[in-house]
Design a protein around this motif. Structure first.
Motif, PDB file in Angstrom:
ATOM      1  N   THR A 357     -68.905  -3.805  21.669  1.00  4.38           N
ATOM      2  CA  THR A 357     -67.545  -3.997  22.179  1.00  4.38           C
ATOM      3  C   THR A 357     -66.509  -3.659  21.118  1.00  4.38           C
ATOM      4  O   THR A 357     -66.802  -3.617  19.917  1.00  4.38           O
ATOM      5  CB  THR A 357     -67.314  -5.448  22.637  1.00  4.38           C
ATOM      6  OG1 THR A 357     -67.424  -6.328  21.492  1.00  4.38           O
ATOM      7  CG2 THR A 357     -68.326  -5.858  23.690  1.00  4.38           C
ATOM      8  N   VAL A 358     -65.279  -3.448  21.589  1.00  2.00           N
ATOM      9  CA  VAL A 358     -64.142  -3.170  20.706  1.00  2.00           C
ATOM     10  C   VAL A 358     -62.995  -4.100  21.087  1.00  2.00           C
ATOM     11  O   VAL A 358     -62.677  -4.259  22.265  1.00  2.00           O
ATOM     12  CB  VAL A 358     -63.679  -1.708  20.813  1.00  2.00           C
ATOM     13  CG1 VAL A 358     -62.414  -1.480  19.988  1.00  2.00           C
ATOM     14  CG2 VAL A 358     -64.792  -0.771  20.340  1.00  2.00           C
ATOM     15  N   ARG A 359     -62.400  -4.717  20.090  1.00  2.00           N
ATOM     16  CA  ARG A 359     -61.231  -5.566  20.282  1.00  2.00           C
ATOM     17  C   ARG A 359     -60.049  -4.915  19.587  1.00  2.00           C
ATOM     18  O   ARG A 359     -60.147  -4.520  18.419  1.00  2.00           O
ATOM     19  CB  ARG A 359     -61.476  -6.963  19.716  1.00  2.00           C
ATOM     20  CG  ARG A 359     -60.321  -7.943  19.951  1.00  2.00           C
ATOM     21  CD  ARG A 359     -60.661  -9.324  19.386  1.00  2.00           C
ATOM     22  NE  ARG A 359     -59.707 -10.325  19.810  1.00  2.00           N
ATOM     23  CZ  ARG A 359     -58.553 -10.587  19.197  1.00  2.00           C
ATOM     24  NH1 ARG A 359     -58.228  -9.902  18.102  1.00  2.00           N
ATOM     25  NH2 ARG A 359     -57.736 -11.509  19.652  1.00  2.00           N
ATOM     26  N   VAL A 360     -58.905  -4.805  20.287  1.00  2.00           N
ATOM     27  CA  VAL A 360     -57.704  -4.182  19.742  1.00  2.00           C
ATOM     28  C   VAL A 360     -56.570  -5.202  19.784  1.00  2.00           C
ATOM     29  O   VAL A 360     -56.329  -5.831  20.826  1.00  2.00           O
ATOM     30  CB  VAL A 360     -57.307  -2.925  20.539  1.00  2.00           C
ATOM     31  CG1 VAL A 360     -56.043  -2.300  19.968  1.00  2.00           C
ATOM     32  CG2 VAL A 360     -58.456  -1.919  20.544  1.00  2.00           C
ATOM     33  N   ALA A 361     -55.880  -5.364  18.654  1.00  2.00           N
ATOM     34  CA  ALA A 361     -54.798  -6.351  18.565  1.00  2.00           C
ATOM     35  C   ALA A 361     -53.595  -5.763  17.848  1.00  2.00           C
ATOM     36  O   ALA A 361     -53.738  -4.984  16.887  1.00  2.00           O
ATOM     37  CB  ALA A 361     -55.275  -7.602  17.832  1.00  2.00           C
ATOM     38  N   PHE A 362     -52.399  -6.142  18.312  1.00  2.00           N
ATOM     39  CA  PHE A 362     -51.141  -5.767  17.670  1.00  2.00           C
ATOM     40  C   PHE A 362     -50.311  -7.035  17.476  1.00  2.00           C
ATOM     41  O   PHE A 362     -50.297  -7.922  18.341  1.00  2.00           O
ATOM     42  CB  PHE A 362     -50.350  -4.769  18.527  1.00  2.00           C
ATOM     43  CG  PHE A 362     -51.064  -3.467  18.752  1.00  2.00           C
ATOM     44  CD1 PHE A 362     -50.982  -2.443  17.813  1.00  2.00           C
ATOM     45  CD2 PHE A 362     -51.821  -3.268  19.901  1.00  2.00           C
ATOM     46  CE1 PHE A 362     -51.652  -1.242  18.023  1.00  2.00           C
ATOM     47  CE2 PHE A 362     -52.484  -2.078  20.115  1.00  2.00           C
ATOM     48  CZ  PHE A 362     -52.398  -1.056  19.176  1.00  2.00           C
ATOM     49  N   GLY A 363     -49.625  -7.115  16.329  1.00  2.00           N
ATOM     50  CA  GLY A 363     -48.821  -8.300  16.057  1.00  2.00           C
ATOM     51  C   GLY A 363     -47.589  -7.982  15.242  1.00  2.00           C
ATOM     52  O   GLY A 363     -47.421  -6.863  14.737  1.00  2.00           O
ATOM     53  N   ALA A 364     -46.722  -8.982  15.114  1.00  2.00           N
ATOM     54  CA  ALA A 364     -45.485  -8.809  14.350  1.00  2.00           C
ATOM     55  C   ALA A 364     -45.053 -10.146  13.763  1.00  2.00           C
ATOM     56  O   ALA A 364     -45.333 -11.217  14.327  1.00  2.00           O
ATOM     57  CB  ALA A 364     -44.377  -8.251  15.238  1.00  2.00           C
ATOM     58  N   ASN A 365     -44.366 -10.074  12.614  1.00  2.00           N
ATOM     59  CA  ASN A 365     -43.721 -11.231  11.982  1.00  2.00           C
ATOM     60  C   ASN A 365     -42.218 -10.992  11.947  1.00  2.00           C
ATOM     61  O   ASN A 365     -41.763  -9.853  11.752  1.00  2.00           O
ATOM     62  CB  ASN A 365     -44.205 -11.426  10.544  1.00  2.00           C
ATOM     63  CG  ASN A 365     -45.634 -11.904  10.462  1.00  2.00           C
ATOM     64  OD1 ASN A 365     -46.219 -12.332  11.457  1.00  2.00           O
ATOM     65  ND2 ASN A 365     -46.215 -11.834   9.275  1.00  2.00           N
ATOM     66  N   TYR A 366     -41.461 -12.071  12.099  1.00  2.00           N
ATOM     67  CA  TYR A 366     -39.993 -11.984  11.979  1.00  2.00           C
ATOM     68  C   TYR A 366     -39.520 -13.121  11.085  1.00  2.00           C
ATOM     69  O   TYR A 366     -39.760 -14.293  11.375  1.00  2.00           O
ATOM     70  CB  TYR A 366     -39.322 -12.079  13.349  1.00  2.00           C
ATOM     71  CG  TYR A 366     -37.809 -12.038  13.271  1.00  2.00           C
ATOM     72  CD1 TYR A 366     -37.153 -10.858  12.955  1.00  2.00           C
ATOM     73  CD2 TYR A 366     -37.056 -13.187  13.499  1.00  2.00           C
ATOM     74  CE1 TYR A 366     -35.770 -10.816  12.881  1.00  2.00           C
ATOM     75  CE2 TYR A 366     -35.666 -13.156  13.423  1.00  2.00           C
ATOM     76  CZ  TYR A 366     -35.034 -11.968  13.105  1.00  2.00           C
ATOM     77  OH  TYR A 366     -33.658 -11.927  13.018  1.00  2.00           O
ATOM     78  N   GLN A 367     -38.868 -12.759   9.968  1.00  2.00           N
ATOM     79  CA  GLN A 367     -38.349 -13.749   9.021  1.00  2.00           C
ATOM     80  C   GLN A 367     -37.021 -14.278   9.561  1.00  2.00           C
ATOM     81  O   GLN A 367     -35.963 -13.672   9.394  1.00  2.00           O
ATOM     82  CB  GLN A 367     -38.147 -13.119   7.632  1.00  2.00           C
ATOM     83  CG  GLN A 367     -37.752 -14.099   6.551  1.00  2.00           C
ATOM     84  CD  GLN A 367     -38.920 -14.939   6.061  1.00  2.00           C
ATOM     85  OE1 GLN A 367     -40.011 -14.402   5.820  1.00  2.00           O
ATOM     86  NE2 GLN A 367     -38.711 -16.231   5.906  1.00  2.00           N
ATOM     87  N   LEU A 368     -37.077 -15.417  10.239  1.00  2.00           N
ATOM     88  CA  LEU A 368     -35.888 -15.970  10.871  1.00  2.00           C
ATOM     89  C   LEU A 368     -34.870 -16.440   9.843  1.00  2.00           C
ATOM     90  O   LEU A 368     -33.665 -16.182   9.963  1.00  2.00           O
ATOM     91  CB  LEU A 368     -36.284 -17.124  11.796  1.00  2.00           C
ATOM     92  CG  LEU A 368     -35.158 -17.777  12.585  1.00  2.00           C
ATOM     93  CD1 LEU A 368     -34.547 -16.772  13.569  1.00  2.00           C
ATOM     94  CD2 LEU A 368     -35.687 -19.015  13.318  1.00  2.00           C
ATOM     95  N   ASN A 369     -35.331 -17.133   8.822  1.00  2.00           N
ATOM     96  CA  ASN A 369     -34.477 -17.605   7.728  1.00  2.00           C
ATOM     97  C   ASN A 369     -35.357 -17.889   6.523  1.00  2.00           C
ATOM     98  O   ASN A 369     -36.541 -17.529   6.512  1.00  2.00           O
ATOM     99  CB  ASN A 369     -33.665 -18.841   8.159  1.00  2.00           C
ATOM    100  CG  ASN A 369     -34.546 -19.933   8.739  1.00  2.00           C
ATOM    101  OD1 ASN A 369     -35.603 -20.254   8.183  1.00  2.00           O
ATOM    102  ND2 ASN A 369     -34.129 -20.495   9.885  1.00  2.00           N
ATOM    103  N   ASP A 370     -34.803 -18.546   5.526  1.00  2.00           N
ATOM    104  CA  ASP A 370     -35.550 -18.766   4.289  1.00  2.00           C
ATOM    105  C   ASP A 370     -36.767 -19.667   4.474  1.00  2.00           C
ATOM    106  O   ASP A 370     -37.691 -19.646   3.650  1.00  2.00           O
ATOM    107  CB  ASP A 370     -34.633 -19.386   3.226  1.00  2.00           C
ATOM    108  CG  ASP A 370     -33.572 -18.404   2.742  1.00  2.00           C
ATOM    109  OD1 ASP A 370     -33.765 -17.192   2.954  1.00  2.00           O
ATOM    110  OD2 ASP A 370     -32.564 -18.861   2.167  1.00  2.00           O
ATOM    111  N   THR A 371     -36.786 -20.456   5.534  1.00  2.00           N
ATOM    112  CA  THR A 371     -37.873 -21.422   5.703  1.00  2.00           C
ATOM    113  C   THR A 371     -38.775 -21.137   6.905  1.00  2.00           C
ATOM    114  O   THR A 371     -39.812 -21.781   7.056  1.00  2.00           O
ATOM    115  CB  THR A 371     -37.309 -22.846   5.866  1.00  2.00           C
ATOM    116  OG1 THR A 371     -36.475 -22.892   7.033  1.00  2.00           O
ATOM    117  CG2 THR A 371     -36.499 -23.235   4.643  1.00  2.00           C
TER     118      THR A 371
END
Length: 470
Positions: A357-371
């Protein structure tokens, strides 16, 4: 028909996946921060859980870091029967629908530690749950001759080390020490065996034996199911490798490999005929005629290896994207032979014949503020089951789509919390599985049942982890 099905359970272990996020029997997730991106962040190496995804990522961690997390798996499952039959081709009877045969909540912990040794070397230790499942059908459900309950528990202890050759190239290596414990239960088709004996004329010999021993043969008309149970456990060993290439400070590409692990599950098989009828003599005669006796059991299984390719890129101070493609060699799981050591009976053979089998994933991070960092991801994973005739009640797996959301909150300069939520949608899973051995055969063990129906599953994952940097 023996619970040797336990083996199947084991298969589960092999299977790589009831990873709540992966196909087969793998449990998930192994990292709460990774769960927030649908496990697309193998090249991010943001915390000590990189030990699982790619040990080369340890080279990016400073000082000493520890991460402790727990993931709750909340499934909802149903089964609708479509004409399950005994080996005599008559209906198995019993309820034709099952709701929530999976437990309402199952939790899996994880713990990771990393320590910078010098400018080139970093060491770490991971402890996590690689595989797991728990299903508990009603004892009288229509597929009881295939399975009534199954439970798989495992833990992997993964010491690792990373070497930083340069700012662009890092390598990682780990040893996997894996413990696995499994148990399985199923009904034994005594009523079907009696009907078959009477139809072939051998029932008269059964009656004579009961009378000779002082039993009441009239009790045969009230006979119900017997029950079989099997359990086993084992330690196995493997390794994992990783490489991380960073052409720029904001871009990374990774490759990671986890080896297969061989397990020799040893335990015991117990056959319980004590409640088949109200006559102890009849029960004893029926068990003798079945050729089923308590014995040691054994099943040899090999977990599938995995190969992952992943990428990470920071577009600007706010946004970062990532992707992962993981190939799993499920084809190691063909037929599973459960042996009853010293019992003088043939194996129980479970036909799996899984595909890769093959698993495909896409993701993202967003720096909302300093914390606060927000995360999201989407993944699609194929099931290893090749078709309806090979879909067993122990793993009614199907292709699934995962949507994940997560966040990291910095509590202090040294500590933070990770939170993740995932929703998994499984395709409807139709089954038409027939056991090729039946109670009338002596060269093998099995009920000869056919389990027909459709499983529907939805699942939620809720993860929480605490991180601390020394």
């Amino acid at each position: 028909m023996n619970q040797k099905h336990l083996t199947l359970l084991v298969a589960l272990a092999l299977g790589t996946s009831l990873d709540a996020t992966a196909s087969g029997y793998r449990f998930g997730s192994q990292s709460v921060s990774a769960q927030g991106t649908a496990d697309a962040n193998g090249a991010e190496a943001a915390d000590a859980s990189t030990i699982f995804a790619n040990p080369a990522g340890l080279s990016r961690l400073e000082g000493r870091q520890i991460m402790g997390g727990i993931t709750a798996v909340v499934p909802h499952s149903t089964f609708q029967d479509a004409g399950s039959t005994r080996f005599t081709h008559t209906s198995t009877g019993g309820p034709t629908s099952q709701d929530d045969y999976a437990p309402s909540v199952v939790a899996g912990p994880s713990l990771y530690y990393s320590q910078k040794i010098d400018g080139q070397w970093t060491a770490g230790l991971g402890v996590f749950v690689p595989y797991g499942t728990k299903l508990d059908y009603d004892n009288n459900w229509s597929g009881r001759y295939s399975l009534t309950n199954i439970k798989l528990e495992s833990v992997n202890i993964n010491p690792s080390v990373a070497f930083k050759l340069s700012e662009q190239h890092s390598f990682g290596f780990g040893i996997d020490i894996e413990y696995m414990k499994a148990s399985l239960g199923q009904a034994v088709d005594v009523p079907g065996s009696i009907a078959a004996a009477q139809a072939t004329g051998s029932g008269a010999a059964l009656v004579r034996q009961i009378v000779t021993l002082g039993g009441n043969p009239a009790a045969l008309a009230t006979a119900g199911d017997a029950h079989a149970g099997v359990e086993g456990k084992d330690w196995g060993y493997g390794f994992n490798l990783g490489y991380l290439y960073s052409p720029t400070p904001d871009t990374r590409f990774g490759i990671a490999y986890r080896s297969s692990i061989k397990h020799e599950l040893k335990g015991g098989a117990v056959w319980d005929f004590s409640t088949v009828t109200g006559d102890a003599v009849v029960n004893k005669v029926l068990q003798g005629a079945s050729h089923h006796a308590n014995s040691a059991s054994r099943v040899d299984v090999t977990t599938p290896e995995t190969l992952s390719l992943n990428a990470f890129h920071r577009f600007d101070p706010k946004w970062a994207g990532m992707a992962d493609v993981t190939w799993t060699r499920h084809s190691r799981m063909q037929d599973i032979n459960i042996q009853f050591v010293g019992a003088g009976v043939g194996d129980l053979v479970i036909r799996q014949q899984w595909k890769n089998t093959v698993r495909v994933a896409f993701g993202a991070n967003y720096q909302l503020n300093d914390t606060t960092v927000l995360r999201a991801g989407i993944a699609h994973d194929d099931a290893p089951v090749q078709g309806d005739t090979l879909r067993h009640a122990a793993l009614p797996d199907a292709d699934r789509l995962q949507l994940s959301f997560g966040a990291n909150w910095k509590l202090t300069p040294a500590s933070s919390l990770d939170l993740a939520y995932s929703w998994l949608h499984f395709s409807d899973a139709s089954g038409n599985y027939t056991n090729n051995c039946n109670p009338a055969m002596t060269t093998c063990t099995g009920n000869g049942e056919t389990t027909r129906g459709t499983w529907k599953t939805r699942m939620q994952l809720i993860g929480l982890a605490y991180n601390y940097k020394f």
